[in-house]
Design a protein around this motif. Structure first.
Motif, PDB file in Angstrom:
ATOM      1  N   ALA A 158       0.828  -1.209   0.000  1.00 54.88           N
ATOM      2  CA  ALA A 158       0.000   0.000   0.000  1.00 54.88           C
ATOM      3  C   ALA A 158       0.861   1.258   0.000  1.00 54.88           C
ATOM      4  O   ALA A 158       0.586   2.225  -0.728  1.00 54.88           O
ATOM      5  N   TYR A 159       1.926   1.282   0.793  1.00 52.14           N
ATOM      6  CA  TYR A 159       2.817   2.442   0.787  1.00 52.14           C
ATOM      7  C   TYR A 159       3.536   2.568  -0.554  1.00 52.14           C
ATOM      8  O   TYR A 159       3.824   3.681  -1.010  1.00 52.14           O
ATOM      9  N   ASP A 160       3.856   1.452  -1.190  1.00 53.02           N
ATOM     10  CA  ASP A 160       4.473   1.492  -2.514  1.00 53.02           C
ATOM     11  C   ASP A 160       3.581   2.204  -3.525  1.00 53.02           C
ATOM     12  O   ASP A 160       4.061   2.907  -4.416  1.00 53.02           O
ATOM     13  N   ARG A 161       2.276   1.990  -3.386  1.00 50.75           N
ATOM     14  CA  ARG A 161       1.332   2.570  -4.354  1.00 50.75           C
ATOM     15  C   ARG A 161       0.927   3.997  -4.002  1.00 50.75           C
ATOM     16  O   ARG A 161       0.274   4.663  -4.796  1.00 50.75           O
ATOM     17  N   SER A 162       1.279   4.468  -2.818  1.00 47.86           N
ATOM     18  CA  SER A 162       0.815   5.767  -2.331  1.00 47.86           C
ATOM     19  C   SER A 162       1.848   6.851  -2.582  1.00 47.86           C
ATOM     20  O   SER A 162       3.056   6.626  -2.459  1.00 47.86           O
ATOM     21  N   ASP A 163       1.357   8.049  -2.905  1.00 46.35           N
ATOM     22  CA  ASP A 163       2.224   9.216  -3.066  1.00 46.35           C
ATOM     23  C   ASP A 163       2.227  10.099  -1.827  1.00 46.35           C
ATOM     24  O   ASP A 163       3.020  11.025  -1.718  1.00 46.35           O
ATOM     25  N   ASP A 164       1.310   9.826  -0.878  1.00 49.31           N
ATOM     26  CA  ASP A 164       1.186  10.608   0.351  1.00 49.31           C
ATOM     27  C   ASP A 164       2.204  10.103   1.378  1.00 49.31           C
ATOM     28  O   ASP A 164       2.477   8.901   1.448  1.00 49.31           O
ATOM     29  N   ASP A 165       2.768  11.003   2.186  1.00 52.56           N
ATOM     30  CA  ASP A 165       3.737  10.573   3.203  1.00 52.56           C
ATOM     31  C   ASP A 165       3.063  10.108   4.484  1.00 52.56           C
ATOM     32  O   ASP A 165       3.731   9.596   5.383  1.00 52.56           O
ATOM     33  N   HIS A 166       1.757  10.313   4.601  1.00 55.37           N
ATOM     34  CA  HIS A 166       0.974   9.818   5.738  1.00 55.37           C
ATOM     35  C   HIS A 166       1.591  10.206   7.074  1.00 55.37           C
ATOM     36  O   HIS A 166       1.818   9.375   7.953  1.00 55.37           O
ATOM     37  N   GLY A 167       1.850  11.507   7.211  1.00 56.82           N
ATOM     38  CA  GLY A 167       2.339  12.033   8.479  1.00 56.82           C
ATOM     39  C   GLY A 167       3.740  11.598   8.842  1.00 56.82           C
ATOM     40  O   GLY A 167       4.146  11.679  10.002  1.00 56.82           O
ATOM     41  N   GLY A 168       4.510  11.132   7.865  1.00 60.22           N
ATOM     42  CA  GLY A 168       5.869  10.661   8.112  1.00 60.22           C
ATOM     43  C   GLY A 168       5.963   9.163   8.287  1.00 60.22           C
ATOM     44  O   GLY A 168       7.068   8.607   8.310  1.00 60.22           O
ATOM     45  N   LEU A 169       4.816   8.472   8.397  1.00 60.50           N
ATOM     46  CA  LEU A 169       4.837   7.023   8.591  1.00 60.50           C
ATOM     47  C   LEU A 169       5.376   6.287   7.372  1.00 60.50           C
ATOM     48  O   LEU A 169       6.103   5.301   7.497  1.00 60.50           O
ATOM     49  N   ARG A 170       5.003   6.754   6.176  1.00 57.37           N
ATOM     50  CA  ARG A 170       5.447   6.064   4.968  1.00 57.37           C
ATOM     51  C   ARG A 170       6.974   6.098   4.857  1.00 57.37           C
ATOM     52  O   ARG A 170       7.622   5.068   4.581  1.00 57.37           O
ATOM     53  N   ALA A 171       7.575   7.277   5.076  1.00 54.47           N
ATOM     54  CA  ALA A 171       9.036   7.389   4.977  1.00 54.47           C
ATOM     55  C   ALA A 171       9.724   6.496   6.005  1.00 54.47           C
ATOM     56  O   ALA A 171      10.710   5.816   5.704  1.00 54.47           O
ATOM     57  N   ALA A 172       9.202   6.483   7.237  1.00 55.66           N
ATOM     58  CA  ALA A 172       9.804   5.644   8.277  1.00 55.66           C
ATOM     59  C   ALA A 172       9.653   4.169   7.939  1.00 55.66           C
ATOM     60  O   ALA A 172      10.588   3.376   8.126  1.00 55.66           O
ATOM     61  N   TRP A 173       8.489   3.783   7.431  1.00 55.71           N
ATOM     62  CA  TRP A 173       8.260   2.372   7.083  1.00 55.71           C
ATOM     63  C   TRP A 173       9.213   1.929   5.968  1.00 55.71           C
ATOM     64  O   TRP A 173       9.802   0.850   6.034  1.00 55.71           O
TER      65      TRP A 173
END
Length: 555
Positions: free
Chosen positions: A209-224
């Motif tokens: 899901a994070y691979d497909r998303s362009d949103d950083d989701h409050g920094g969670l995506r970058a940390a993940w």
């Protein structure tokens, strides 16, 4: 071990697969193709079931299998790396990591239909010791790419790859999808901005899901995505939250960190602070290749070296900048700090140098010091090290000069200074050393050396005595970094392993903890208050162990 017959009458195809595995001249890629429902998955499941058992012959062994390979390239890289005991964040890093180990490796990628992972597959089969078995539906994008590579293809639609009678019996026993179809269910989409939800969800689904998303989701995506390989391992939500917290940048939504801390309350460690690439308050100190806890004039500091060779001192309390050394010579690959703050550095050519720019001035400095031009303790130690080429360095205080331990490419550790001795401790290169002065009766101390090798062992040795016959720690990967100190619970050791694991052991209490941040760990350091410092390419983390056992051990 007896192998059962494969399902669906696939004995001819199974025999061909085993022949491919055993044939050193066969193409390194085997493509199992055919139409949907022809038995491809059953054939691979049969091979994986038998080939992953202990005691299987080497030519039939399967070492890694990624059941969701078609869903996420990043997740496929992480899964293969984790199963093979290496750390890789991207396809290129995985190919490099596998290229370092020449042992035969067989990887199975079932249900690969999309084109995203085909580049990884083609990169891996360029390695002469890697065999790759891929299942792909005929005509799919992945099949169109891989079938044009140098491969052995088993098209299960062809009659030659089945026993017709047993195949028809199997086909007749398969349920009719039209009669067994259940009503469609509507799944609630995963909230990728909810720290609790992502820590509790299937990590492979979160990764996709994070691979497909362009949103950083409050920094969670970058940390993940920084930590992903660690997060995708089987573990409780508290451990997953701890890893995310350690790699969460200061630009993240301020509501995220408190929620992660709440979930991580049940973890064995706490994150005192972390500094991630891009952080501003205080600034990230840069990538780390070597760490050492400061002493003397560098007390309450951490000394760090980056890939460019710059030597920095940062505050132990928050990693804020304290200063840097004007060190413009060869790049240091190991460090040790003497009691006065002098920094001993082992350069990339195996030579030891001393930098006293931060050292406390000795008694008699000034005019008296100018009149007494005798060599310093560091200079006297350096004189004794002339002509030795080394791969690892440690220092321990002593009655006079203290001792310096040097390790080399043959696995030998040599001691200089107040004591002299040598011993071969490893099969292969010494990768890291740590040294303690252990008090005995009265004012007598003896040196104790901890040595970590490329052979995957940590050994303890006291010069003047025979080395211990058995390693005190061992894993199926090399030691990357090592430190030791005395804590309130007695002597303790922290080790960074090549599979990305950080392991801390308090020897007197038996307390033992591990932490896997996800990225490759380049260096570790251990403070006297049991704080563990973990240095990586994109982050520096300070961990605090939680003491919960009744005997004062580390939980």
């Amino acid at each position: 071990m007896r192998w059962e017959r494969p399902a669906a009458g696939r004995e001819p195809a199974a025999a061909a697969l085993l022949g491919w595995l055993a044939d050193p001249q066969a193409p390194r890629l085997c493509l199992v193709s055919g139409s949907e429902g022809c038995g491809k998955s059953q054939l691979l499941a049969w091979l994986v079931h038998h080939g992953s058992q202990s005691g299987v012959p080497a030519e039939r062994a399967v070492h890694a299998v990624v059941s969701f390979a078609g869903q996420s390239l990043r997740g496929t890289v992480w899964s293969i790396a984790d199963q093979l005991g290496v750390v890789a964040r991207a396809p290129g890093e995985l190919a490099v990591a596998l290229g370092r180990d020449p042992r035969r490796t067989v990887i199975v990628l079932p249900d690969l239909h999309d084109e995203d992972v085909t580049g990884l597959a083609l990169d891996l089969v360029r390695l002469p010791h890697v065999r790759l078995l891929v299942e792909s539906r005929s005509g799919s994008p992945a099949h169109r790419v891989l079938s044009h590579a140098d491969c052995a293809e088993l098209d299960l639609d062809l009659a030659q790859w089945r026993d017709q009678r047993r195949f028809e019996q199997w086909r007749a026993a398969q349920p009719d999808d039209r009669t067994t179809a259940s009503p469609a269910t509507v799944e609630t989409p995963l909230d990728l901005s909810d720290p609790v939800a992502v820590c509790e969800a299937d990590p492979w689904e979160v990764t996709s899901a994070y691979d497909r998303s362009d949103d950083d989701h409050g920094g969670l995506r970058a940390a993940w995505l920084r930590a992903g390989q660690s997060l995708c391992r089987e573990q409780p939500p508290a451990s997953r939250s701890l890893v995310l917290l350690g790699l969460l940048g200061d630009s993240a939504d301020p509501r995220v960190a408190p929620e992660l801390r709440e979930v991580a309350a049940g973890a064995d460690w706490g994150v005192e602070w972390s500094r991630v690439r891009g952080d501003l308050t205080p600034p990230w100190p840069g990538p780390v290749t070597t760490l050492a806890v400061g002493k003397g004039s560098l007390a309450d500091c951490l000394v760090a070296v980056g890939p460019d060779g710059t030597v920095k001192a940062v505050r132990m309390a928050d990693a804020g900048a304290r200063g840097r050394l004007p060190h413009n010579r060869s790049r240091p690959v190991a460090m040790a700090v003497m009691t006065d703050g002098t920094v001993l550095m082992l350069d990339e050519h195996g030579r030891v140098e001393a930098e006293s720019g931060w050292a406390a001035l000795p008694a008699g400095a000034g005019l008296a010091g100018l009149l007494d031009e005798g060599p310093t303790s560091a200079q006297r130690l350096l004189d004794s090290l002339e002509g030795h080429s080394s791969t690892a360095l440690a220092h321990a205080a002593g009655d006079d000069l203290g001792i310096v331990a040097l390790g080399d490419a043959t696995g030998t550790v040599r001691i200089f200074g107040d004591a002299t001795d040598s011993a071969r401790l490893h099969e292969g290169r010494v990768n890291a050393l740590a040294a303690l002065s252990v008090p005995l009766d009265g004012d007598v101390t003896v040196p104790l050396i901890y040595s970590g090798g490329a052979d995957g062992t940590v050994r303890a040795w006291s010069p003047g005595r025979a080395p211990m016959t058995a390693p005190i720690l061992q894993r199926a990967c090399p030691v990357v970094s090592l430190d030791a100190t005395f804590t309130r619970n007695g002597p303790a050791t922290v080790v960074a392993w090549g599979d990305g694991t950080v392991e801390c052991v308090h020897w007197d209490t038996g307390g033992q903890q591990t932490f896997r941040p996800g990225p490759p760990v380049r260096a570790v350091a251990l403070a006297a208050d049991s704080r563990v410092l973990v240095g990586m390419d994109e982050a520096l983390i300070c961990l605090v162990p939680k003491t919960t056992t009744g005997d004062g051990g580390i939980a």
